[in-house]
Enzyme design. Structure first.
Site, PDB file in Angstrom:
ATOM      1  CB  SER A 158     -13.434   3.133 -49.801  1.00  0.00           C
ATOM      2  OG  SER A 158     -13.982   4.196 -50.527  1.00  0.00           O
ATOM      3  CG  ASP A 166      -7.335   5.369 -55.025  1.00  0.00           C
ATOM      4  OD1 ASP A 166      -8.034   6.376 -54.761  1.00  0.00           O
ATOM      5  OD2 ASP A 166      -7.643   4.228 -54.634  1.00  0.00           O
ATOM      6  CG  HIS A 214     -10.063   6.134 -51.967  1.00  0.00           C
ATOM      7  ND1 HIS A 214     -10.137   5.357 -53.096  1.00  0.00           N
ATOM      8  CD2 HIS A 214     -11.206   5.930 -51.294  1.00  0.00           C
ATOM      9  CE1 HIS A 214     -11.283   4.677 -53.098  1.00  0.00           C
ATOM     10  NE2 HIS A 214     -11.954   5.017 -52.011  1.00  0.00           N
TER      11      HIS A 214
END
Ligand code: NAG
Ligand code: NAG
Ligand code: NAG
Ligand code: NAG
Ligand code: NAG
Ligand code: NAG
Length: 453
Positions: free
Chosen positions: A138, A415, A418
């Site tokens: 990610s 978040d 991340h």
């Protein structure tokens, strides 16, 4: 624009604020960040400075869905059928590549071009184009998961992307991710996700997929994403196409000068640990060691396969301090909000093992060169000492339970799992031109320069 931004710190504050609103300031970010940092320190709330930076036009209701570390992620609304095959997708870029390789290699450069090159910026002749491939999870996903067919996969929808792109792009960040900054430093446009229909892969492709793991089986979360093996298969398909069109020799040349940027392992350790936690136990040191060997071993196999296909310059962002991600502290509450020891020890072991393995490969495989960015250390430092880097919050995230903070650039984390664009820019700088204490044995700038030789 970059040149103007360099002098941001000597501009009147109002103008500086205006420039900051453009996004995280590019250019000599260290100066800028130091400037921001001291301003933040002298600011009572630590917030006013960043007001301009972060006050976005966004006050509308946020979706309930939010991404986090490859789990419980928003499902993207149905995307239309993605049926474009590799051949169609490549047509656009092949023309330019052909053009590129027909260009005389001994072209005489004008002085101004030489000057540009000396600074590492400016116009480049076609044979000087850098090429960047990205593989990972990610932190590096530029939108591939938008194009996956299955329903069980993570996708970052709005407000992800809002500080730089006008809407979500699939990046799990408020704005740009680390590969975006690396592309910029290498004079490249944004590298498109490999699954993007009609994507132009003239400058490279980004194969990364949120939730991706090294292992398809026990390390993976069962998500239908492109794991490491799937990403290598995609790369192979691209190589086969280039082979057909450009010929094997030219393809080998292109692949050898390209730089391959990796981020892998975090999801494997997270998923592995989760199973133990759920059974109220933890992996023994021996089990940890064994699992690390599997992860690094399978990673090595993939790197060797890429090498055999023609890849030479590998840049690896090592595994971060997983145990200190806000996400893990929430998910594993037994530790009362402190970092999860096993999710620090496995990444640490893994990073040592990776360094050792890549060093061995460089000795064994002719022409193989690598760069490891010590993401673990760099991120940990920002989590523990946010104010030294211009942040106010080191371990609280900006976007939490559907609530968006006002000033993302005051946060290390966007978040729970991340980092923000501002953090990504700092990290990218370290990867690009950091010294041996953080990026070794080469940094990415040196890898790209090697590619030119
Ligand atoms: C999605 O499905 C289409 C049609 O079946 C297929 O061509 C394509 O390769 C699939 N994409 C992925 C990423 O699996
Ligand atoms: C972002 O894009 C989605 C999907 O196209 C759309 O529904 C949404 O309204 C957009 N949001 C904003 C803030 O533009
Ligand atoms: C590309 O062509 C070379 C030479 O014909 C061949 O050895 C190699 O396997 C091909 N690679 C792919 C991925 O098709
Ligand atoms: C790859 O991982 C599997 C476990 O999924 C393991 O059995 C195998 O030995 C690993 N390969 C290497 C080269 O370490
Ligand atoms: C967390 O707090 C509980 C209750 O105060 C305590 O019993 C436990 O030992 C703490 N756990 C850790 C890892 O500190
Ligand atoms: C890799 O190992 C070498 C030699 O032990 C060390 O100097 C270097 O700092 C290590 N690099 C990373 C990124 O851990």
């Amino acid at each position: 624009m970059a040149a103007a931004l360099l002098h941001c710190c000597v501009l009147p504050l109002s103008l500086a604020l205006l420039l900051i609103t453009i996004g995280c300031v590019s250019g000599e970010g260290n100066e800028v960040n130091n400037e921001r940092q001291s301003e933040l320190r002298t600011d009572k709330t630590g917030r006013e400075l960043n007001q301009a930076a972060d006050s976005s036009p966004v006050q509308y209701a946020l979706g309930e869905n939010h991404a986090m570390g490859g789990r419980e992620l928003a499902l993207f609304p149905e995307v239309g059928p993605i049926t474009t095959g590799w051949s169609e997708r490549l047509l656009g870029s092949l023309y330019s590549i052909l053009h590129f390789w027909n260009f005389p290699l001994d072209i005489i450069r004008s002085p101004s071009q030489e000057q540009d090159e000396a600074t590492g910026h400016g116009a480049s002749t076609p044979e000087d184009h850098n090429i960047l491939f990205v593989l990972g999870d990610s932190p590096f996903d530029a939108g591939n998961n938008l194009y996956l067919n299955e329903s069980n996969y993570p996708v970052a929808s709005y407000p992800y992307g809002y500080t730089y792109f006008s809407n979500a792009t699939g990046r799990v960040c408020d704005g740009r991710i680390l590969p975006d900054f690396i592309a910029e430093y290498a004079n490249l446009p944004l590298i498109p996700p490999s699954l993007q229909p009609g994507g132009d892969f003239y400058y490279g492709a980004n194969f990364a997929s949120s939730g991706a793991a090294v292992l398809d089986s026990d390390g993976s979360s069962g998500l239908h994403v492109l794991n490491l093996k799937g990403q290598v298969i995609q790369f192979k398909e691209l190589v086969a196409k280039w082979n057909e069109t450009l010929g094997a020799d030219t393809t080998r040349q292109v692949l050898a000068k390209a730089v391959y940027l990796f981020s892998f392992g975090g999801n494997d350790y997270h998923n592995y640990y989760e199973k133990f936690y759920d059974e109220d136990s933890s992996p023994t040191p021996l089990e940890q060691e064994q699992f690390v060997k599997y992860i690094v071993g399978n990673t090595t196999d993939a790197l060797i396969e890429m090498y055999e296909l023609g890849a030479r310059k590998i840049a690896f962002q090592n595994v971060g301090p997983m145990g200190c991600l806000p996400e893990c502290k929430t998910q594993f509450p037994k530790f009362n909000g402190s970092c999860i020891p096993d999710l620090l020890s496995m990444p640490t072991l893994s990073n040592k093992e990776l360094n050792k393995t890549l060093t061995d490969l460089a000795e064994r495989l002719e022409g193989f060169k690598f760069s490891i960015f010590d993401y673990f250390i760099a991120l940990m430092d920002r989590i523990e000492n946010p104010s030294e880097y211009g942040f106010v919050y080191g371990s609280t995230e900006c976007y939490s339970d559907g609530n968006l903070c006002e000033y993302p650039s005051a946060y290390v984390f966007f978040d729970e799992g991340h980092t923000t664009q501002c953090a990504n820019e700092q990290l990218a700088k370290l990867f690009w031109e950091g010294d041996l204490s953080v990026t070794s044995p080469y940094n990415m700038k040196q890898l790209f320069e090697e590619s030119k030789g």
